[in-house]
Design a protein around this motif. Structure first.
Motif, PDB file in Angstrom:
ATOM      1  N   TYR A 154      60.741  23.235  48.711  1.00  0.00           N
ATOM      2  CA  TYR A 154      61.059  22.382  47.571  1.00  0.00           C
ATOM      3  C   TYR A 154      60.341  22.887  46.331  1.00  0.00           C
ATOM      4  N   LEU A 165      58.527  21.136  56.566  1.00  0.00           N
ATOM      5  CA  LEU A 165      57.554  20.634  55.599  1.00  0.00           C
ATOM      6  C   LEU A 165      57.522  19.111  55.695  1.00  0.00           C
ATOM      7  N   ARG A 166      56.402  18.533  55.263  1.00  0.00           N
ATOM      8  CA  ARG A 166      56.235  17.083  55.394  1.00  0.00           C
ATOM      9  C   ARG A 166      55.736  16.508  54.071  1.00  0.00           C
ATOM     10  N   PRO A 167      56.591  16.544  53.033  1.00  0.00           N
ATOM     11  CA  PRO A 167      56.106  16.214  51.691  1.00  0.00           C
ATOM     12  C   PRO A 167      56.263  14.755  51.263  1.00  0.00           C
ATOM     13  N   GLN A 213      51.426  18.062  44.972  1.00  0.00           N
ATOM     14  CA  GLN A 213      51.854  19.459  45.081  1.00  0.00           C
ATOM     15  C   GLN A 213      53.249  19.627  44.498  1.00  0.00           C
ATOM     16  N   ASP A 250      56.481  24.093  47.672  1.00  0.00           N
ATOM     17  CA  ASP A 250      56.037  24.584  48.965  1.00  0.00           C
ATOM     18  C   ASP A 250      57.223  25.185  49.694  1.00  0.00           C
ATOM     19  N   THR A 268      51.883  13.926  48.027  1.00  0.00           N
ATOM     20  CA  THR A 268      50.797  14.540  47.258  1.00  0.00           C
ATOM     21  C   THR A 268      51.334  14.945  45.887  1.00  0.00           C
ATOM     22  N   PRO A 300      50.209  15.463  55.262  1.00  0.00           N
ATOM     23  CA  PRO A 300      49.090  15.364  54.321  1.00  0.00           C
ATOM     24  C   PRO A 300      48.033  14.361  54.788  1.00  0.00           C
ATOM     25  N   TRP A 333      56.760  11.326  46.909  1.00  0.00           N
ATOM     26  CA  TRP A 333      55.940  12.476  47.271  1.00  0.00           C
ATOM     27  C   TRP A 333      54.599  12.016  47.831  1.00  0.00           C
TER      28      TRP A 333
END
Length: 300
Positions: free
Chosen positions: A215, A179-181, A137, A140, A135, A164, A133
């Motif tokens: 996610y 998303l770009r987690p 978070q 999202d 971050t 991020p 991950w």
């Protein structure tokens, strides 16, 4: 009022009152009995809450595949068990129609159709397969699930999630609605999911990028759920199974720089997806056939 009439009136009133009270009591008794009966929908066993008990209930529209342990945890039916499933505990596929339409087909504003999205949820046990991950978070989702999809400013577009801060962007997915987690904790390079079997082309040997729609970490029973945009295309039937890899790549065809997670969706799961998609595929094909026929008729 005579004595006889008073007695007659009193008797009638008594039976009328008794009927009301008895009826109310019967109603309470019925409600109590109904409350004592446990609805199938209230069960934590999947095979029970998906069984009709005479009343309306929410019917699952997913196609599933899962490990024996996942089946035991949630009471899933045995036909979805695949003992060879590795890397994930379960996957669930469904076709969704979004809460908005696309318009302007054939050069006319009024030519609209609902947008279809094919979603595969995967459930990952991060005690076995920790994910990188970017971050802290915990959850999202993409903005097309709500009204923020339509809101933009000169400096930000809610429809294009940003990488991020402090993460080196993956050029392969720049501009993609995803998303770009994920990121490599060492190099800080962005990581993304790719898969190798969703193309009908026999000549295609590279990887397809897989968009992350949403996610939630530790979503249920300690498992992380990731929603992937997968299987709207007609699959290459020569691919018996489809391999997914969460990795860092500089180019779509370049060798991966780092690999963090890998899983395979088996052929039987793909066949069941094909069966579920058949009806929506036919609706899509019919729309475009009719659109083309109308355009031909309208030509001068």
């Amino acid at each position: 009022m005579t004595e006889n009439r008073r007695q007659k009136y009193g008797t009638k009133y008594f039976w009328h009152l008794l009927l009301i009270v008895t009826g109310a009591c019967l109603g309470v008794c019925d409600d109590t009995q109904a409350q004592q009966r446990v609805r199938n929908a209230a069960s934590d066993r999947y095979v029970v809450n998906q069984t009709f008990d005479g009343q309306a209930f929410f019917k699952d529209n997913n196609v599933w595949v899962y490990t024996p342990a996942f089946a035991e945890t949630f009471g899933m039916p045995p036909e979805g068990v695949d003992p060879n499933l590795n890397g994930i505990e379960a996957a669930a596929f469904r076709v969704e129609y979004t809460n908005y339409t696309s318009c302007g087909f054939g050069g006319k504003a009024e030519n609209c159709r609902p947008d279809r999205r094919c979603v595969t949820d995967i459930y990952v046990d991060e005690s076995k397969h920790p994910l990188p991950w970017a971050t802290d978070q915990q959850a999202d989702w993409l903005s097309d699930y709500n009204s923020s999809r339509w809101l933009k400013t000169p400096n930000e577009r809610t429809t294009s999630p940003r990488v991020p801060e402090g993460i080196v962007q993956n050029k392969v997915i720049n501009g993609m609605f995803t998303l770009r987690p994920f990121a490599d904790p060492k190099s800080k390079r962005e990581a993304a999911y790719f898969q190798d079997g969703d193309s009908p082309s026999k000549e295609y040997f590279g990887y397809n990028f897989v968009r992350v729609l949403g996610y939630k970490r530790a979503a249920i029973s300690g498992l992380t759920m990731i929603s992937l945009h997968f299987r709207c295309m007609k699959r290459n039937s020569e691919k018996k199974a489809i391999n997914f890899r969460l990795e860092v790549r500089e180019q779509i065809f370049s060798q991966p720089l780092a690999l963090f997670h890998e899983f395979v969706l088996p052929e039987m799961f793909q066949i069941r997806i094909d069966e579920q998609k058949k009806a929506s595929d036919e609706i899509e094909a019919l729309y475009y056939r009719n659109l083309l026929e109308n355009m031909k008729r309208e030509k001068p």
